[in-house]
Design a protein around this motif. Structure first.
Motif, PDB file in Angstrom:
ATOM      1  N   THR A   1      -8.734  48.599  26.025  1.00  0.00           N
ATOM      2  CA  THR A   1      -9.825  48.578  25.049  1.00  0.00           C
ATOM      3  C   THR A   1      -9.465  49.423  23.836  1.00  0.00           C
ATOM      4  O   THR A   1      -9.714  49.033  22.687  1.00  0.00           O
ATOM      5  CB  THR A   1     -11.129  49.093  25.681  1.00  0.00           C
ATOM      6  N   HIS A   2      -8.853  50.582  24.069  1.00  0.00           N
ATOM      7  CA  HIS A   2      -8.423  51.456  22.973  1.00  0.00           C
ATOM      8  C   HIS A   2      -7.381  50.765  22.096  1.00  0.00           C
ATOM      9  O   HIS A   2      -7.484  50.790  20.858  1.00  0.00           O
ATOM     10  CB  HIS A   2      -7.853  52.758  23.537  1.00  0.00           C
ATOM     11  N   LEU A   3      -6.386  50.152  22.719  1.00  0.00           N
ATOM     12  CA  LEU A   3      -5.330  49.482  21.956  1.00  0.00           C
ATOM     13  C   LEU A   3      -5.896  48.312  21.149  1.00  0.00           C
ATOM     14  O   LEU A   3      -5.497  48.094  19.989  1.00  0.00           O
ATOM     15  CB  LEU A   3      -4.234  48.994  22.895  1.00  0.00           C
ATOM     16  N   GLU A   4      -6.822  47.581  21.730  1.00  0.00           N
ATOM     17  CA  GLU A   4      -7.427  46.445  21.030  1.00  0.00           C
ATOM     18  C   GLU A   4      -8.324  46.920  19.888  1.00  0.00           C
ATOM     19  O   GLU A   4      -8.315  46.349  18.801  1.00  0.00           O
ATOM     20  CB  GLU A   4      -8.219  45.597  22.025  1.00  0.00           C
ATOM     21  N   ARG A   5      -9.089  47.955  20.141  1.00  0.00           N
ATOM     22  CA  ARG A   5     -10.016  48.471  19.130  1.00  0.00           C
ATOM     23  C   ARG A   5      -9.258  49.002  17.915  1.00  0.00           C
ATOM     24  O   ARG A   5      -9.741  48.906  16.783  1.00  0.00           O
ATOM     25  CB  ARG A   5     -10.882  49.572  19.751  1.00  0.00           C
ATOM     26  N   HIS A   6      -8.072  49.564  18.152  1.00  0.00           N
ATOM     27  CA  HIS A   6      -7.273  50.103  17.049  1.00  0.00           C
ATOM     28  C   HIS A   6      -6.243  49.096  16.544  1.00  0.00           C
ATOM     29  O   HIS A   6      -5.339  49.470  15.786  1.00  0.00           O
ATOM     30  CB  HIS A   6      -6.591  51.397  17.489  1.00  0.00           C
ATOM     31  N   ASN A   7      -6.413  47.856  16.970  1.00  0.00           N
ATOM     32  CA  ASN A   7      -5.567  46.753  16.481  1.00  0.00           C
ATOM     33  C   ASN A   7      -4.078  47.054  16.635  1.00  0.00           C
ATOM     34  O   ASN A   7      -3.272  46.795  15.728  1.00  0.00           O
ATOM     35  CB  ASN A   7      -5.905  46.438  15.016  1.00  0.00           C
ATOM     36  N   GLU A   8      -3.716  47.573  17.797  1.00  0.00           N
ATOM     37  CA  GLU A   8      -2.315  47.911  18.080  1.00  0.00           C
ATOM     38  C   GLU A   8      -1.578  46.659  18.567  1.00  0.00           C
ATOM     39  O   GLU A   8      -1.135  46.576  19.718  1.00  0.00           O
ATOM     40  CB  GLU A   8      -2.253  49.022  19.130  1.00  0.00           C
ATOM     41  N   GLN A   9      -1.439  45.694  17.673  1.00  0.00           N
ATOM     42  CA  GLN A   9      -0.847  44.419  18.070  1.00  0.00           C
ATOM     43  C   GLN A   9       0.617  44.556  18.492  1.00  0.00           C
ATOM     44  O   GLN A   9       1.082  43.841  19.390  1.00  0.00           O
ATOM     45  CB  GLN A   9      -0.977  43.412  16.925  1.00  0.00           C
ATOM     46  N   GLY A  10       1.346  45.458  17.860  1.00  0.00           N
ATOM     47  CA  GLY A  10       2.741  45.671  18.231  1.00  0.00           C
ATOM     48  C   GLY A  10       2.868  46.173  19.657  1.00  0.00           C
ATOM     49  O   GLY A  10       3.746  45.733  20.411  1.00  0.00           O
ATOM     50  N   LYS A  11       2.001  47.092  20.035  1.00  0.00           N
ATOM     51  CA  LYS A  11       2.049  47.638  21.390  1.00  0.00           C
ATOM     52  C   LYS A  11       1.571  46.615  22.420  1.00  0.00           C
ATOM     53  O   LYS A  11       2.143  46.498  23.508  1.00  0.00           O
ATOM     54  CB  LYS A  11       1.213  48.920  21.459  1.00  0.00           C
ATOM     55  N   LEU A  12       0.544  45.860  22.080  1.00  0.00           N
ATOM     56  CA  LEU A  12       0.065  44.816  22.984  1.00  0.00           C
ATOM     57  C   LEU A  12       1.142  43.744  23.188  1.00  0.00           C
ATOM     58  O   LEU A  12       1.318  43.231  24.301  1.00  0.00           O
ATOM     59  CB  LEU A  12      -1.216  44.198  22.445  1.00  0.00           C
TER      60      LEU A  12
END
Length: 250
Positions: free
Chosen positions: A21-32
């Motif tokens: 949820t944190h990664l998605e909320r901060h739009n961390e597309q590279g990490k996802l």
């Protein structure tokens, strides 16, 4: 006399759900994208469910370590890597995870980097890690894999990282090639063995996978004949888990 410590399990589906949820909320597309590239995107399906300790501990006590059999009221479940693969929708085959080599300088460097780090430190770096170079992406892979193993797939009672936690992150060039369901099963078996034999106050291992298999048996009958599409975990939303847990407890 001091208050007796509550016996508990360490596996935390909530932590994993909050991480994504944190990664998605901060739009961390590279990490996802990196998580998907290494084959760990199946964890995005883990629901935000607060563990009911009473059920988890009964499952730990009902597990027969010698035969990997969960003996529950609905029938026996022989726990295998294949069943764990069904739960998460990942291949139940692959190479064994390499061992830590004490004379390998690259292994020793990883040991120095991670040993005694806390989960909070690992998470902070995970969120702050840059993703611009190949080396940075490899470092991110190590921190991510270590965090999800420590908090969900292979949790232990230790609060910091020890050498025996390190083998899964020694080679992160292609984590998909490893036999993850077997690794999860091995750690679960050993964690339950210690819990039962040493009368420990905490139980490690991915207890959540036992819960899903137990609930799946209650809902669908014998698992060897189950025709529900994989991954089985998608069937168990937070509401479904709460309803089934309340039914079992009652």
């Amino acid at each position: 006399m001091g208050k007796k410590k509550l016996v508990e399990t360490r596996c935390s589906p909530c932590y994993i759900n909050n991480l994504f949820t944190h990664l998605e909320r901060h739009n961390e597309q590279g990490k996802l994208a990196e998580i998907e590239a290494i084959g760990f995107d199946f964890l995005r399906r883990v629901p935000q469910w607060h563990v009911k300790q009473s059920i988890m501990l009964q499952l730990a006590r009902a597990y027969e370590v010698e035969t990997d059999t969960l003996r529950v009221d609905a029938g026996d479940i022989h726990i295998t890597a294949e069943l764990i693969g069904n739960v998460f929708g990942i291949p139940s085959r692959g190479e064994p995870i390499p061992e830590l080599q004490k004379k390998d300088e690259s292994h020793l460097a990883i040991k120095r980097q991670f040993q005694k780090k806390t989960t909070t430190q690992l998470q902070d770096f995970l969120f702050a890690c840059p993703m611009e170079t190949e080396q940075q992406r490899m470092t991110f892979r190590r921190y991510f894999i270590m965090v999800v193993l420590k908090m969900f797939l292979n949790p232990t009672s230790q609060q910091t990282i020890f050498p025996w936690h390190l083998p899964p992150i020694l080679d992160v060039s292609n984590p998909r090639r490893f036999h993850w369901p077997y690794h999860i099963l091995h750690w679960l078996r050993e964690a339950i063995r210690k819990f039962q034999d040493e009368n420990r106050e905490t139980c490690g291992g991915c207890m959540f996978v036992l819960l899903v298999l137990y609930f799946h048996l209650l809902k669908h009958g014998p698992l060897h004949a189950c025709r529900v599409p994989e991954p089985w975990i998608v069937e168990w939303t937070t509401n479904e888990l709460d309803m089934k847990a309340d039914y079992v407890i009652s």
